[in-house]
Design an enzyme around this catalytic site. Structure first.
Site, PDB file in Angstrom:
ATOM      1  N   GLU A 102       0.734  -1.231   0.132  1.00 14.93           N
ATOM      2  CA  GLU A 102      -0.011  -0.031  -0.022  1.00 14.93           C
ATOM      3  C   GLU A 102       0.808   1.148  -0.121  1.00 14.93           C
ATOM      4  O   GLU A 102       2.182   1.281   0.413  1.00 14.93           O
ATOM      5  CB  GLU A 102      -0.976   0.130   1.324  1.00 14.93           C
ATOM      6  CG  GLU A 102      -2.347  -0.138   0.951  1.00 14.93           C
ATOM      7  CD  GLU A 102      -2.973   0.767   0.505  1.00 14.93           C
ATOM      8  OE1 GLU A 102      -2.604   1.649  -0.635  1.00 14.93           O
ATOM      9  OE2 GLU A 102      -4.229   0.749   0.767  1.00 14.93           O
ATOM     10  N   ASP A 103       0.416   2.365  -0.580  1.00 14.45           N
ATOM     11  CA  ASP A 103       1.181   3.481  -0.494  1.00 14.45           C
ATOM     12  C   ASP A 103       0.980   4.281   1.024  1.00 14.45           C
ATOM     13  O   ASP A 103       2.025   4.567   1.523  1.00 14.45           O
ATOM     14  CB  ASP A 103       0.638   4.737  -1.397  1.00 14.45           C
ATOM     15  CG  ASP A 103      -1.023   4.691  -1.411  1.00 14.45           C
ATOM     16  OD1 ASP A 103      -1.537   4.085  -0.774  1.00 14.45           O
ATOM     17  OD2 ASP A 103      -1.501   5.481  -2.216  1.00 14.45           O
ATOM     18  N   ASP A 106      -4.469   5.306   6.201  1.00 10.31           N
ATOM     19  CA  ASP A 106      -4.769   6.467   6.704  1.00 10.31           C
ATOM     20  C   ASP A 106      -5.885   6.259   7.947  1.00 10.31           C
ATOM     21  O   ASP A 106      -5.337   6.049   8.696  1.00 10.31           O
ATOM     22  CB  ASP A 106      -5.374   7.216   5.381  1.00 10.31           C
ATOM     23  CG  ASP A 106      -5.727   8.883   5.937  1.00 10.31           C
ATOM     24  OD1 ASP A 106      -5.533   9.317   6.889  1.00 10.31           O
ATOM     25  OD2 ASP A 106      -6.885   9.334   5.416  1.00 10.31           O
ATOM     26  N   GLY A 108      -7.372   3.206   7.715  1.00 12.78           N
ATOM     27  CA  GLY A 108      -7.530   2.070   7.824  1.00 12.78           C
ATOM     28  C   GLY A 108      -8.693   1.319   7.346  1.00 12.78           C
ATOM     29  O   GLY A 108      -8.793   0.316   7.449  1.00 12.78           O
ATOM     30  N   LYS A 109      -9.647   2.218   6.841  1.00 10.81           N
ATOM     31  CA  LYS A 109     -10.948   1.804   6.153  1.00 10.81           C
ATOM     32  C   LYS A 109     -10.509   0.839   5.121  1.00 10.81           C
ATOM     33  O   LYS A 109     -11.290  -0.357   5.254  1.00 10.81           O
ATOM     34  CB  LYS A 109     -11.794   2.743   5.883  1.00 10.81           C
ATOM     35  CG  LYS A 109     -12.989   2.275   5.533  1.00 10.81           C
ATOM     36  CD  LYS A 109     -14.087   3.640   5.307  1.00 10.81           C
ATOM     37  CE  LYS A 109     -15.474   3.169   5.212  1.00 10.81           C
ATOM     38  NZ  LYS A 109     -15.913   3.361   3.730  1.00 10.81           N
ATOM     39  N   LEU A 111      -8.047  -1.280   4.038  1.00  8.71           N
ATOM     40  CA  LEU A 111      -7.443  -2.528   4.408  1.00  8.71           C
ATOM     41  C   LEU A 111      -8.486  -3.286   5.278  1.00  8.71           C
ATOM     42  O   LEU A 111      -8.537  -4.574   5.220  1.00  8.71           O
ATOM     43  CB  LEU A 111      -6.206  -2.375   4.919  1.00  8.71           C
ATOM     44  CG  LEU A 111      -4.990  -1.990   3.814  1.00  8.71           C
ATOM     45  CD1 LEU A 111      -3.665  -2.110   4.554  1.00  8.71           C
ATOM     46  CD2 LEU A 111      -4.989  -2.958   2.742  1.00  8.71           C
ATOM     47  N   LYS A 134      -0.472   7.052   8.793  1.00 10.24           N
ATOM     48  CA  LYS A 134      -0.898   8.218   9.726  1.00 10.24           C
ATOM     49  C   LYS A 134      -1.668   7.613  10.938  1.00 10.24           C
ATOM     50  O   LYS A 134      -2.898   7.542  10.867  1.00 10.24           O
ATOM     51  CB  LYS A 134      -1.829   9.035   8.917  1.00 10.24           C
ATOM     52  CG  LYS A 134      -1.334   9.645   7.572  1.00 10.24           C
ATOM     53  CD  LYS A 134      -2.455  10.454   7.161  1.00 10.24           C
ATOM     54  CE  LYS A 134      -1.990  11.532   5.977  1.00 10.24           C
ATOM     55  NZ  LYS A 134      -2.993  11.793   5.197  1.00 10.24           N
ATOM     56  N   PHE A 155      -2.246  15.923   4.749  1.00 14.53           N
ATOM     57  CA  PHE A 155      -2.211  15.439   3.249  1.00 14.53           C
ATOM     58  C   PHE A 155      -0.859  15.524   2.461  1.00 14.53           C
ATOM     59  O   PHE A 155      -0.342  16.451   2.720  1.00 14.53           O
ATOM     60  CB  PHE A 155      -3.192  16.202   2.530  1.00 14.53           C
ATOM     61  CG  PHE A 155      -3.541  15.409   1.299  1.00 14.53           C
ATOM     62  CD1 PHE A 155      -4.632  14.542   1.047  1.00 14.53           C
ATOM     63  CD2 PHE A 155      -2.981  15.972   0.187  1.00 14.53           C
ATOM     64  CE1 PHE A 155      -4.663  13.847  -0.312  1.00 14.53           C
ATOM     65  CE2 PHE A 155      -3.066  15.248  -1.345  1.00 14.53           C
ATOM     66  CZ  PHE A 155      -4.021  14.374  -1.433  1.00 14.53           C
ATOM     67  N   ASP A 162      -1.235  11.292  -5.407  1.00 14.82           N
ATOM     68  CA  ASP A 162      -1.816  12.363  -6.028  1.00 14.82           C
ATOM     69  C   ASP A 162      -2.600  13.333  -5.279  1.00 14.82           C
ATOM     70  O   ASP A 162      -3.191  12.770  -4.291  1.00 14.82           O
ATOM     71  CB  ASP A 162      -2.526  11.692  -7.166  1.00 14.82           C
ATOM     72  CG  ASP A 162      -3.820  11.301  -6.785  1.00 14.82           C
ATOM     73  OD1 ASP A 162      -4.152  10.696  -5.871  1.00 14.82           O
ATOM     74  OD2 ASP A 162      -5.045  11.778  -7.285  1.00 14.82           O
ATOM     75  N   ARG A 168       1.862  12.539  -8.775  1.00 11.74           N
ATOM     76  CA  ARG A 168       2.189  11.060  -8.585  1.00 11.74           C
ATOM     77  C   ARG A 168       3.837  11.080  -9.033  1.00 11.74           C
ATOM     78  O   ARG A 168       4.421  10.046  -8.473  1.00 11.74           O
ATOM     79  CB  ARG A 168       1.441  10.280  -9.443  1.00 11.74           C
ATOM     80  CG  ARG A 168      -0.075   9.993  -8.958  1.00 11.74           C
ATOM     81  CD  ARG A 168      -0.522   8.780  -9.612  1.00 11.74           C
ATOM     82  NE  ARG A 168      -2.042   8.556  -9.593  1.00 11.74           N
ATOM     83  CZ  ARG A 168      -2.893   8.337  -8.428  1.00 11.74           C
ATOM     84  NH1 ARG A 168      -2.143   7.930  -7.485  1.00 11.74           N
ATOM     85  NH2 ARG A 168      -4.074   8.417  -8.528  1.00 11.74           N
TER      86      ARG A 168
HETATM   87  P1  5GP Z   1      -7.628   4.661   4.358  1.00 15.66           P
HETATM   88  O1  5GP Z   1      -8.840   3.689   3.732  1.00 15.66           O
HETATM   89  O2  5GP Z   1      -6.614   3.976   5.072  1.00 15.66           O
HETATM   90  O3  5GP Z   1      -8.277   5.678   5.106  1.00 15.66           O
HETATM   91  O4  5GP Z   1      -7.245   5.394   2.961  1.00 15.66           O
HETATM   92  C1  5GP Z   1      -6.280   4.729   2.202  1.00 15.66           C
HETATM   93  C2  5GP Z   1      -6.199   5.593   0.801  1.00 15.66           C
HETATM   94  O5  5GP Z   1      -6.381   6.816   0.981  1.00 15.66           O
HETATM   95  C3  5GP Z   1      -4.862   5.503   0.495  1.00 15.66           C
HETATM   96  O6  5GP Z   1      -4.550   4.278  -0.291  1.00 15.66           O
HETATM   97  C4  5GP Z   1      -4.529   6.754  -0.435  1.00 15.66           C
HETATM   98  O7  5GP Z   1      -5.032   6.367  -1.887  1.00 15.66           O
HETATM   99  C5  5GP Z   1      -5.564   7.690   0.024  1.00 15.66           C
HETATM  100  N1  5GP Z   1      -4.825   8.428   1.078  1.00 15.66           N
HETATM  101  C6  5GP Z   1      -4.948   8.686   2.369  1.00 15.66           C
HETATM  102  N2  5GP Z   1      -4.215   9.480   2.757  1.00 15.66           N
HETATM  103  C7  5GP Z   1      -3.684  10.273   1.705  1.00 15.66           C
HETATM  104  C8  5GP Z   1      -2.600  11.537   1.821  1.00 15.66           C
HETATM  105  O8  5GP Z   1      -2.406  12.039   2.533  1.00 15.66           O
HETATM  106  N3  5GP Z   1      -2.355  11.609   0.338  1.00 15.66           N
HETATM  107  C9  5GP Z   1      -3.022  11.050  -0.784  1.00 15.66           C
HETATM  108  N4  5GP Z   1      -2.634  11.422  -2.080  1.00 15.66           N
HETATM  109  N5  5GP Z   1      -3.815   9.861  -0.583  1.00 15.66           N
HETATM  110  C10 5GP Z   1      -3.974   9.554   0.639  1.00 15.66           C
END
Ligand code: 5GP
Length: 177
Positions: A102-103, A106, A108-109, A111, A134, A155, A162, A168
């Protein structure tokens, strides 16, 4: 410090390409050690993880496979909100040592919904490698087995991540001012 404007927002340099390279090298070394004699299957999540996955994979020196998937969310029939589905997941996961790439984790939703779906395929093991995390944004707690950087709840963009389609291709990671 020089700022960068993307669409309507200003960003500042946050993590250098050298720091990224160092952490990707460290994470790869950890994986190489843990998977000695195995043949892990990396599953990289598009779009954001494509650069991290490529750089990480180049540093893997055990026998390994990689595939790329996209996660799409759609409104399920239940009132529980969006349901996540994987597009392009054609690899056989049964009895495989799977590493999700994963990149960023955030809330965690993503995954928290996707990992249980993978468990249904009965992989031999299932681990998570994420470039960024984060912790302050956590809603669903995710165990990240291989992590590049812990960052604050701001962010970021660059190195695959992106802002509305742009950024990107940046070699460094930038943070929203
Ligand atoms: P989660 O489901 O953990 O909240 O979010 C995961 C996805 O949200 C990441 O794979 C990414 O695509 C996007 N995301 C969350 N935080 C950021 C951020 O700070 N910058 C960017 N560009 N994408 C984010």
């Amino acid at each position: 410090m020089s700022t960068l404007k993307v669409h309507d927002k200003e960003f500042i340099p946050y993590i250098t390409s050298q720091q990224i390279e160092e952490q990707v090298t460290r994470v790869a070394a950890e994986i190489n050690k843990d998977y000695e004699g195995k043949r892990p299957l990396f599953i990289a999540i598009l779009n954001g993880a494509f650069i991290f996955a490529a750089d990480l994979f180049k540093k893997i020196n055990v026998e390994a496979e990689i595939c790329f998937i996209k996660l799409a969310s759609y409104k399920g029939v239940k009132s529980t909100g969006k349901v996540i589905t994987a597009i392009g997941l054609d690899a056989e996961l049964y009895n495989r040592d799977v590493i999700i790439v994963e990149d960023i984790v955030d809330t965690g939703k993503t995954l928290s919904q996707f990992l249980p779906q993978l468990e249904h395929h009965h992989p031999a093991s299932l681990k998570v490698a994420s470039l960024l995390h984060k912790p302050a944004a956590t809603v669903h707690s995710i165990k990240i087995d291989y992590l590049g950087f812990t960052i604050p709840d701001k962010f970021v963009l660059g190195y695959g991540l992106d802002y509305d389609g742009l950024g990107r291709n940046l070699k460094e990671i930038y943070q929203l001012i």
